[in-house]
Enzyme design. Structure first.
Site, PDB file in Angstrom:
ATOM      1  N   GLY A   1       0.831  -1.191   0.000  1.00 39.28           N
ATOM      2  CA  GLY A   1       0.000   0.000   0.000  1.00 39.28           C
ATOM      3  C   GLY A   1       0.866   1.241   0.000  1.00 39.28           C
TER       4      GLY A   1
ATOM      5  N   GLN B   1       2.711   9.946   1.466  1.00 33.21           N
ATOM      6  CA  GLN B   1       4.013   9.283   1.474  1.00 33.21           C
ATOM      7  C   GLN B   1       4.865   9.658   0.268  1.00 33.21           C
ATOM      8  OE1 GLN B   1       2.143   5.234   2.347  1.00 33.21           O
ATOM      9  NE2 GLN B   1       4.176   5.069   3.286  1.00 33.21           N
TER      10      GLN B   1
ATOM     11  N   CYS C   1       6.316  -0.095   7.254  1.00 30.82           N
ATOM     12  CA  CYS C   1       5.853   1.053   6.472  1.00 30.82           C
ATOM     13  C   CYS C   1       6.977   1.525   5.557  1.00 30.82           C
ATOM     14  CB  CYS C   1       5.436   2.177   7.419  1.00 30.82           C
ATOM     15  SG  CYS C   1       4.808   3.650   6.603  1.00 30.82           S
ATOM     16  N   LEU C   2       6.625   1.833   4.319  1.00 27.20           N
ATOM     17  CA  LEU C   2       7.632   2.324   3.374  1.00 27.20           C
ATOM     18  C   LEU C   2       8.229   3.657   3.831  1.00 27.20           C
ATOM     19  CD1 LEU C   2       5.892   1.447  -0.018  1.00 27.20           C
ATOM     20  CD2 LEU C   2       7.688   0.178   1.189  1.00 27.20           C
TER      21      LEU C   2
ATOM     22  N   HIS D   1      -4.165   0.946   7.649  1.00 23.37           N
ATOM     23  CA  HIS D   1      -2.823   1.532   7.695  1.00 23.37           C
ATOM     24  C   HIS D   1      -2.731   2.740   6.758  1.00 23.37           C
ATOM     25  CE1 HIS D   1       1.702   1.132   7.955  1.00 23.37           C
ATOM     26  NE2 HIS D   1       1.563   1.853   6.852  1.00 23.37           N
ATOM     27  N   GLU D   2      -3.200   2.563   5.529  1.00 24.62           N
ATOM     28  CA  GLU D   2      -3.103   3.652   4.548  1.00 24.62           C
ATOM     29  C   GLU D   2      -4.035   4.810   4.904  1.00 24.62           C
ATOM     30  OE1 GLU D   2      -0.567   3.615   2.709  1.00 24.62           O
ATOM     31  OE2 GLU D   2      -0.145   1.495   3.049  1.00 24.62           O
TER      32      GLU D   2
ATOM     33  N   HIS E   1      -2.482   7.149   7.257  1.00 23.40           N
ATOM     34  CA  HIS E   1      -1.591   8.131   6.624  1.00 23.40           C
ATOM     35  C   HIS E   1      -2.349   9.387   6.205  1.00 23.40           C
ATOM     36  CE1 HIS E   1       2.314   6.240   6.407  1.00 23.40           C
ATOM     37  NE2 HIS E   1       1.791   5.122   5.927  1.00 23.40           N
TER      38      HIS E   1
END
Length: 182
Positions: free
Chosen positions: A59, A64, A103-104, A145-146, A149
């Protein structure tokens, strides 16, 4: 630098985007709703999918990549790619599940996070048409999660203070080593 969708055509001529990491202000801000569904938005979404795949993620949310807009993409590598624009969770299960997340935007850091086992989400697609989806398992976890953000919340913000501090220290140690090698 926070980007706007108006800047998209020039900025996204290259398809790989920079992934913003812990400490960048855009990751702590509540993103603004997407208002225009056009080719610039489609270009951004394509670039997000490519960036996410290159980074081996499932994701990726617009903040991000420096765009403070309410959208994210998910690809569980099951043949279906999902685009969620202006998403809202409208229902969650009482049942919760704890699992490891990463997480990226916080590379190399992983922690156990508790989330709802199932969610129902309303969002818009690339054409601006509304849809509703029920999700469970990894799909439900990725959505939550997304969506965090988009509200300026990172998964480490869901940890207790000691775990949060350890995660930040681990990120900083890892980052310091990367800067030293560069």
């Amino acid at each position: 630098m926070t980007l706007t969708l108006a800047a998209v055509p020039r900025y996204y001529e290259r398809t790989m985007l920079d992934i913003y990491t812990l400490g960048e202000e855009v990751l702590t801000e509540k993103a603004k709703p997407v208002k225009t569904f056009d080719s610039a938005l489609a270009l951004l979404v394509d670039a997000m999918f490519e960036t996410m795949a290159e980074a081996d993620g499932v994701g990726l949310a617009a903040p991000q990549v420096g765009v403070s807009e309410r959208l994210f993409v998910i690809d569980l590598r099951d043949g279906k790619r999902w685009v969620f624009i202006n998403p809202e969770i409208i229902a969650t299960s009482e049942e919760c599940v704890t699992a490891e997340e990463g997480c990226l935007s916080i590379p190399g850091v992983f922690s156990e996070v508790t989330r709802a086992a199932r969610v129902t989400v309303q969002a818009r697609n690339l054409q601006g048409r509304p849809f509703t989806v029920e999700a469970e398992g990894l799909f439900a976890r990725a959505i939550q999660h997304e969506l965090d953000h988009l509200n300026g919340v990172l998964f480490i913000d869901r940890l207790d203070k000691d775990e949060h501090d350890r995660a930040v220290q681990a990120f900083n140690r890892r980052n310091r080593k990367r800067r030293t090698r560069a």
